[in-house]
Each structure stands twice: as structure tokens, then as C-alpha cells.
Design a protein around this motif. Structure first.
Motif, short mmCIF file in Angstrom:
data_model
loop_
_atom_site.label_atom_id
_atom_site.label_comp_id
_atom_site.label_asym_id
_atom_site.label_seq_id
_atom_site.Cartn_x
_atom_site.Cartn_y
_atom_site.Cartn_z
N LEU A 9 0.83 -1.21 0.00
CA LEU A 9 0.00 0.00 0.00
C LEU A 9 0.86 1.25 0.00
CD1 LEU A 9 -2.75 -1.09 2.56
CD2 LEU A 9 -3.10 -0.66 0.11
N GLU A 10 1.92 1.24 0.79
CA GLU A 10 2.81 2.40 0.85
C GLU A 10 3.53 2.61 -0.48
OE1 GLU A 10 4.43 5.74 2.78
OE2 GLU A 10 2.77 4.41 3.30
N ALA A 54 -2.36 2.56 3.99
CA ALA A 54 -1.19 1.94 4.61
C ALA A 54 -1.15 2.25 6.10
CB ALA A 54 0.09 2.41 3.93
N GLN A 55 -1.48 3.50 6.45
CA GLN A 55 -1.47 3.90 7.85
C GLN A 55 -2.54 3.14 8.64
OE1 GLN A 55 0.66 5.78 9.39
NE2 GLN A 55 -0.35 5.63 11.38
N ASP A 71 10.27 12.42 13.60
CA ASP A 71 10.85 11.09 13.84
C ASP A 71 9.78 10.01 13.84
OD1 ASP A 71 13.36 12.18 13.97
OD2 ASP A 71 13.48 12.18 16.16
N GLU A 72 8.62 10.33 14.44
CA GLU A 72 7.53 9.37 14.46
C GLU A 72 7.02 9.07 13.06
OE1 GLU A 72 5.74 7.57 16.94
OE2 GLU A 72 7.64 7.98 17.93
N LEU A 73 6.90 10.11 12.24
CA LEU A 73 6.44 9.93 10.87
C LEU A 73 7.42 9.07 10.06
CD1 LEU A 73 5.13 13.53 10.11
CD2 LEU A 73 3.74 11.46 10.37
N LYS A 132 6.91 5.38 8.45
CA LYS A 132 7.24 5.14 7.04
C LYS A 132 8.19 3.96 6.91
CE LYS A 132 7.31 6.86 2.68
NZ LYS A 132 6.12 7.21 1.87
N ALA A 133 9.20 3.91 7.78
CA ALA A 133 10.17 2.82 7.74
C ALA A 133 9.52 1.48 8.04
CB ALA A 133 11.30 3.09 8.75
N VAL A 134 8.57 1.48 9.00
CA VAL A 134 7.88 0.23 9.35
C VAL A 134 6.98 -0.22 8.20
CG1 VAL A 134 6.16 -0.79 10.89
CG2 VAL A 134 7.97 0.64 11.83
N LYS A 135 6.31 0.72 7.58
CA LYS A 135 5.45 0.37 6.44
C LYS A 135 6.25 -0.32 5.34
CE LYS A 135 2.39 4.35 7.17
NZ LYS A 135 2.05 5.69 6.66
#
Length: 233
Positions: free
Chosen positions: A37-38, A46-47, A114-116, A120-123
Motif C-alpha cells: 500500500l505504501e 497503509a497507515q 521522527d515518528e512519521l 514510514k520505515a515500518v510500512k
């Protein structure tokens, strides 16, 4: 399909597998769906899938009235205490840069950024990258060892007043040189008490740490081959 970057086709089959029931592969499958999805630019979907996968639930965390919401990312709330914990984890010389009102605004922006980027990295599954996992293991090991030494060694050290004074007497010349304003002028124990206590505590800490290490080395069947650390040996 995913390896060939055909994310639309891969997503179709991942959804098909999810419908059929993934069993033990459920977590793996859902992470692949988020990834696709990302990559397809369907960021909101994706979120939503990510939040479902990690089961974000902030309702169980009790917050006081003195801990206001300072930001929101989608449905997730960020409280002041979370940002302040991140500040506490910074080295003092860096943390001091965020002490002003403007600095706190910058800190909040950095925290959210950093959270965003983390999301993104986890997605895109960088949290499962082998090198990331290796480094994570190393960091975890260092943190656990530091905590172990703190609780099992440092907190059990006792400092005796007489021993501190004896340490001062044995090293009187050195302390006199460090505090004296004139040659041959000695200082009293009270003049340098804090410095002496700190030095003696460091000696006790190092001694306790070395004793612990030597005990583990002698009881765990350890064999060292230091010569093999040198090329050609």
C-alpha cells in the motif's frame, strides 16, 4: 510480484491469502500488505493497515490533566510526557538547546518528524532489515548489561567514611596539587571532600565490576585466544 515491484498484483494476492486465513503467517502477511500500500502511494490505507497490525491502543494508558495532548498523527495522540521522555534521553549538552520556548517547539516538531519517518520505515519493513535487526540486538545487549551493572553492582556498593578519609591521606599530595594556590600549601579533607568521595566511588565501582567479570570468566568455562586477534598469528 512483490520482488518484481509489481505491488498492485502482489497486493491482490496478499488480500486473497488474508481472506483464506494466514494462520501463523498473519503478522508477516499484514506487514506485506502495508508495504505494498505504501509503495502504491495509498498512504492513508497503509497507515490504517499499520495501526491495525500493531494494534495501537492509547485508551489503556491513563494520562493526568497535567499531561496535555501536544500533537496528533492521524488517530494517534502524542502527549507532552512522551516528548519530555525523549528530551530526557538526550545528552545534557544537546538537551539544553531545547530549554527555551522556541526550542520546545522545535523539539516537538522533531519528535513528530521522527515518528512519521519511523512509521514510514515500518510500512516499508525496514524494521525487519537484517542489518537493523543485528544492530538492534547489539543495542539491546548494551542496554541490558548497563542496567544489570547499575542494579546488581553499583547500587550495592557501600562507601565507608573512614575508607574515604584513608584514600585522601594516601593521595594527599595529588589533591593538594589540584587545589592549592601556592607551592607547598596543603588542603584539608573538607576542602576536597566531594572530589575525594567521587574518586573513591569510581575506584570501588571499577573494583566491583572487575571482580564480577573475573568471577564469570572463571566459572563459565571461558577460553580466550587473544593471539588470533593479531594478523599472521
Amino acid at each position: 510480484y512483490m520482488q518484481d515491484a509489481q505491488f498492485d498484483k502482489a497486493l491482490r494476492w496478499f488480500y486473497e491469502a488474508e481472506t483464506l486465513g494466514a494462520g501463523d503467517l498473519g503478522d508477516e502477511l499484514s506487514s506485506r500488505i502495508v508495504h505494498c500500500l505504501e509503495r502504491l502511494g495509498r498512504h492513508h490505507a497503509a497507515q490504517a493497515a499499520l495501526e491495525s497490525r500493531v494494534q495501537l491502543d492509547t485508551d489503556e494508558v491513563k494520562r493526568s490533566e497535567d499531561d496535555p495532548i501536544v500533537a496528533r498523527i492521524g488517530q494517534s495522540e502524542i502527549h507532552r510526557s512522551q516528548v519530555e521522555r525523549a528530551l530526557d534521553a538526550l545528552p545534557p549538552e544537546i538537551a539544553s538547546q531545547f530549554s527555551t520556548a522556541e526550542g520546545k517547539r522545535e523539539l516537538l516538531k522533531k519528535y513528530v518528524s521522527d515518528e512519521l519517518l519511523w512509521q514510514k520505515a515500518v510500512k516499508l519493513e525496514y524494521d525487519r532489515d537484517p542489518e537493523v535487526e543485528r544492530r538492534q540486538t547489539e543495542v539491546l545487549k548494551q542496554l541490558a548489561v548497563s542496567r544489570f551493572v547499575e542494579k546488581e553492582v553499583l547500587e550495592k556498593i557501600t562507601i565507608d567514611e573512614a575508607d574515604v578519609r584513608n584514600h585522601f591521606v594516601a593521595n594527599r599530595d595529588r589533591y593538594s596539587e589540584s587545589r592549592s594556590e601556592g607551592e607547598g600549601q596543603e588542603v584539608s579533607f573538607e576542602d576536597v571532600r566531594q572530589l575525594v568521595e567521587r574518586d573513591y566511588q569510581m575506584i570501588k565501582m571499577q573494583s566491583a565490576y572487575n571482580e564480577l567479570v573475573e568471577t564469570e570468566l572463571s566459572t563459565q568455562g571461558v577460553e580466550l585466544y587473544p593471539e588470533k586477534m593479531i594478523d599472521g598469528q
